[in-house]
Design an enzyme around this catalytic site. Structure first.
Site, PDB file in Angstrom:
ATOM      1  N   GLY A  34       0.828  -1.213   0.000  1.00  0.00           N
ATOM      2  CA  GLY A  34       0.000   0.000   0.000  1.00  0.00           C
ATOM      3  C   GLY A  34       0.855   1.253   0.000  1.00  0.00           C
ATOM      4  O   GLY A  34       1.855   1.317   0.712  1.00  0.00           O
ATOM      5  N   ARG A  95       0.894  -5.097  -5.250  1.00  0.00           N
ATOM      6  CA  ARG A  95       1.009  -6.275  -4.374  1.00  0.00           C
ATOM      7  C   ARG A  95       1.176  -7.454  -5.337  1.00  0.00           C
ATOM      8  O   ARG A  95       0.273  -7.757  -6.101  1.00  0.00           O
ATOM      9  CB  ARG A  95      -0.248  -6.434  -3.525  1.00  0.00           C
ATOM     10  CG  ARG A  95      -0.543  -5.222  -2.615  1.00  0.00           C
ATOM     11  CD  ARG A  95      -1.632  -5.546  -1.620  1.00  0.00           C
ATOM     12  NE  ARG A  95      -2.206  -4.362  -0.994  1.00  0.00           N
ATOM     13  CZ  ARG A  95      -1.727  -3.763   0.103  1.00  0.00           C
ATOM     14  NH1 ARG A  95      -0.640  -4.218   0.676  1.00  0.00           N
ATOM     15  NH2 ARG A  95      -2.332  -2.709   0.602  1.00  0.00           N
ATOM     16  N   ASP A 126       4.761  -4.820   6.073  1.00  0.00           N
ATOM     17  CA  ASP A 126       5.116  -6.201   6.438  1.00  0.00           C
ATOM     18  C   ASP A 126       5.188  -7.149   5.237  1.00  0.00           C
ATOM     19  O   ASP A 126       6.078  -7.993   5.158  1.00  0.00           O
ATOM     20  CB  ASP A 126       4.182  -6.745   7.537  1.00  0.00           C
ATOM     21  CG  ASP A 126       2.706  -6.686   7.163  1.00  0.00           C
ATOM     22  OD1 ASP A 126       2.369  -6.045   6.156  1.00  0.00           O
ATOM     23  OD2 ASP A 126       1.898  -7.288   7.881  1.00  0.00           O
ATOM     24  N   THR A 149       4.375   2.595   5.654  1.00  0.00           N
ATOM     25  CA  THR A 149       2.982   2.127   5.695  1.00  0.00           C
ATOM     26  C   THR A 149       2.211   3.027   6.646  1.00  0.00           C
ATOM     27  O   THR A 149       2.744   3.416   7.686  1.00  0.00           O
ATOM     28  CB  THR A 149       2.865   0.660   6.176  1.00  0.00           C
ATOM     29  OG1 THR A 149       1.509   0.418   6.578  1.00  0.00           O
ATOM     30  CG2 THR A 149       3.749   0.330   7.369  1.00  0.00           C
ATOM     31  N   ASP A 151      -0.062   2.122   8.526  1.00  0.00           N
ATOM     32  CA  ASP A 151      -0.560   1.356   9.674  1.00  0.00           C
ATOM     33  C   ASP A 151       0.293   1.445  10.938  1.00  0.00           C
ATOM     34  O   ASP A 151      -0.187   1.154  12.030  1.00  0.00           O
ATOM     35  CB  ASP A 151      -0.689  -0.131   9.300  1.00  0.00           C
ATOM     36  CG  ASP A 151      -1.830  -0.375   8.323  1.00  0.00           C
ATOM     37  OD1 ASP A 151      -2.626   0.545   8.099  1.00  0.00           O
ATOM     38  OD2 ASP A 151      -1.905  -1.499   7.788  1.00  0.00           O
ATOM     39  N   ASP A 153       2.454  -0.559  11.981  1.00  0.00           N
ATOM     40  CA  ASP A 153       2.395  -1.849  12.670  1.00  0.00           C
ATOM     41  C   ASP A 153       3.671  -2.682  12.537  1.00  0.00           C
ATOM     42  O   ASP A 153       3.623  -3.908  12.663  1.00  0.00           O
ATOM     43  CB  ASP A 153       1.190  -2.660  12.160  1.00  0.00           C
ATOM     44  CG  ASP A 153       1.249  -2.889  10.650  1.00  0.00           C
ATOM     45  OD1 ASP A 153       2.088  -2.268   9.982  1.00  0.00           O
ATOM     46  OD2 ASP A 153       0.451  -3.699  10.148  1.00  0.00           O
ATOM     47  N   ARG A 195      -5.655  -2.858   8.973  1.00  0.00           N
ATOM     48  CA  ARG A 195      -6.127  -4.209   8.691  1.00  0.00           C
ATOM     49  C   ARG A 195      -5.924  -5.135   9.893  1.00  0.00           C
ATOM     50  O   ARG A 195      -6.800  -5.894  10.252  1.00  0.00           O
ATOM     51  CB  ARG A 195      -5.335  -4.734   7.490  1.00  0.00           C
ATOM     52  CG  ARG A 195      -5.851  -5.968   6.880  1.00  0.00           C
ATOM     53  CD  ARG A 195      -5.057  -6.315   5.638  1.00  0.00           C
ATOM     54  NE  ARG A 195      -3.718  -5.715   5.637  1.00  0.00           N
ATOM     55  CZ  ARG A 195      -3.027  -5.443   4.560  1.00  0.00           C
ATOM     56  NH1 ARG A 195      -3.544  -5.664   3.380  1.00  0.00           N
ATOM     57  NH2 ARG A 195      -1.814  -4.929   4.634  1.00  0.00           N
TER      58      ARG A 195
HETATM   59  O1  F6P Z   1      -1.479  -1.618   4.849  1.00  0.00           O
HETATM   60  C1  F6P Z   1      -2.035  -0.385   4.583  1.00  0.00           C
HETATM   61  C2  F6P Z   1      -3.509  -0.503   4.309  1.00  0.00           C
HETATM   62  O2  F6P Z   1      -3.972   0.787   4.026  1.00  0.00           O
HETATM   63  C3  F6P Z   1      -4.341  -1.180   5.382  1.00  0.00           C
HETATM   64  O3  F6P Z   1      -4.653  -0.333   6.462  1.00  0.00           O
HETATM   65  C4  F6P Z   1      -5.521  -1.600   4.579  1.00  0.00           C
HETATM   66  O4  F6P Z   1      -6.199  -2.667   5.176  1.00  0.00           O
HETATM   67  C5  F6P Z   1      -4.925  -2.027   3.281  1.00  0.00           C
HETATM   68  O5  F6P Z   1      -3.737  -1.292   3.140  1.00  0.00           O
HETATM   69  C6  F6P Z   1      -5.806  -1.821   2.078  1.00  0.00           C
HETATM   70  O6  F6P Z   1      -5.159  -2.316   0.955  1.00  0.00           O
HETATM   71  P1  F6P Z   1      -5.667  -2.090  -0.543  1.00  0.00           P
HETATM   72  O7  F6P Z   1      -5.373  -0.683  -0.921  1.00  0.00           O
HETATM   73  O8  F6P Z   1      -4.882  -3.058  -1.337  1.00  0.00           O
HETATM   74  O9  F6P Z   1      -7.134  -2.349  -0.543  1.00  0.00           O
END
Ligand code: F6P
Length: 344
Positions: A34, A95, A126, A149, A151, A153, A195
């Site tokens: 992300g 991804r 991660d 990120t 998050d 985390d 997430r």
């Molecule tokens: O890891 C960052 C994040 O924004 C999370 O908080 C979220 O769940 C996820 O990415 C969403 O991913 P995508 O943009 O692939 O839907």
């Protein structure tokens, strides 16, 4: 000369020099997973830090997917002009499913070799570091991770690039929601990103003055929450519950369905979503990104590999890549207590 001084001199003049001018001539930089505000500031820091040290730099587009497809572009100091203030990532991101396979990783490693890339800086979360760990282990690629990120985390750093901006974006939005909640005497369930973690939710909950917070790290006790809401209803005409996306009910919508009658409040649900991932990075995120980007290049030049560069108590730190995603960073209990004291 005293032996210890002689040894020090030997280490400074020979050992350090031989490591600091190791085989690195060309490095690659990429963003993966992300996007996060401040990734561009970090790419800029890596490129300029590398050029300052006489290295060539290649940008790998679309993260691991681009590494497999050989999407490499040469980067100069001027290629990264005017991006420190921009959200998103000029290198693009993805991804990659292919990279999860040994064949995909072998192709990527082959492309790095063909392009004479001696080391990598991986900016991501991660998932990015799981991939980086495998690439380093299976193909002996020199690689340094930088935490990027929203998050926050990752184990091994107090803050990740993008987190501060995401929190500020959410708080700005919730201040607006508060106006309409107060005008209509309503309860709002506001879902923020995260997430697997509640770092955003907790900081946002405290700094937006929200009444309740629900995060994945703690089981939400529905009857306790109903009671607390009933308590709020007695002396507050409106209220806000911050719900982390990964909260075990399944987010704001599912949590709202589990709360009976919403304690008599008329309620609405608002999912902030990807708005938190975009926008101009805060000064704090730009500074962190700049610092970590240059530190990552320095680490490669010192011969380090398989580690993430982070910041702990204001100091640069290094954590084995594997620990960043196998160990769990826990949320701050003091902040949790603060939230409950201040939300009364
Ligand atoms: O890891 C960052 C994040 O924004 C999370 O908080 C979220 O769940 C996820 O990415 C969403 O991913 P995508 O943009 O692939 O839907």
């Amino acid at each position: 000369m005293h032996f210890k001084r002689l040894l020090n001199r030997f280490e400074t003049e020979f050992v350090n020099v031989s490591f600091s001018t190791n085989y690195m001539k060309k490095i690659g930089v990429f963003t993966s997973g992300g996007d996060a505000p401040g990734m561009n500031a970090c790419v800029r820091a890596v490129v300029r830090g590398a050029i300052y040290n006489g290295l060539e730099v290649v940008g790998i587009q679309y993260g691991y997917e681009g590494m497999i497809e050989g999407r490499f572009v040469d980067l100069q100091a001027r290629s990264v002009s005017n991006i420190i203030q921009r959200g998103g990532t000029i290198l693009r991101t993805a991804r990659s499913e292919q990279f999860r396979t040994p064949e995909g990783r072998a192709r990527a490693a082959g492309n790095l070799k063909d392009a004479d890339i001696d080391g990598l800086v991986a900016i991501g979360g991660d998932g990015t570091f799981q991939g980086a760990t495998r690439l380093a282990e299976e193909h002996n690629v020199a690689i340094i991770g930088v935490p990027g990120t929203i998050d926050n985390d990752l184990f091994g750093t107090d803050y990740t690039i993008g987190y501060d901006t995401a929190v500020n974006t959410a708080v700005e939005a919730i201040d607006k929601i508060r106006d309409t909640a107060a005008s209509h005497d309503r309860l709002f369930y506001v879902e923020v990103m995260g997430r697997d973690s509640g770092f955003i939710a907790l900081d946002v909950g405290i700094t937006s003055g929200s009444e309740h917070i629900a995060v994945p790290e703690t089981q939400t006790n529905i009857s306790e929450l109903e009671e607390a809401l009933a308590g709020s209803k007695r002396h507050k005409s409106s209220a806000i519950i911050i719900v982390a996306e990964g909260e075990e009910s399944g987010g704001a919508l599912s949590l709202a369905e589990r709360i009976k009658d919403a304690a008599g409040y008329d309620y609405r649900i608002c999912v902030l979503g990807h708005i938190q991932r975009g926008g101009t990075p805060t000064a704090r995120d730009r500074l962190l990104a700049s610092r970590l980007g240059v530190a990552a290049v320095d680490a490669l030049l010192e011969g380090q590999s398989g580690v993430m560069v982070g910041e702990i108590h204001g100091k640069i730190s290094f954590t084995p890549l594997k620990e960043t995603w196998t160990k769990r960073k826990s949320i701050d209990k003091d902040l949790w207590r603060l939230a409950s004291i201040l939300s009364t």
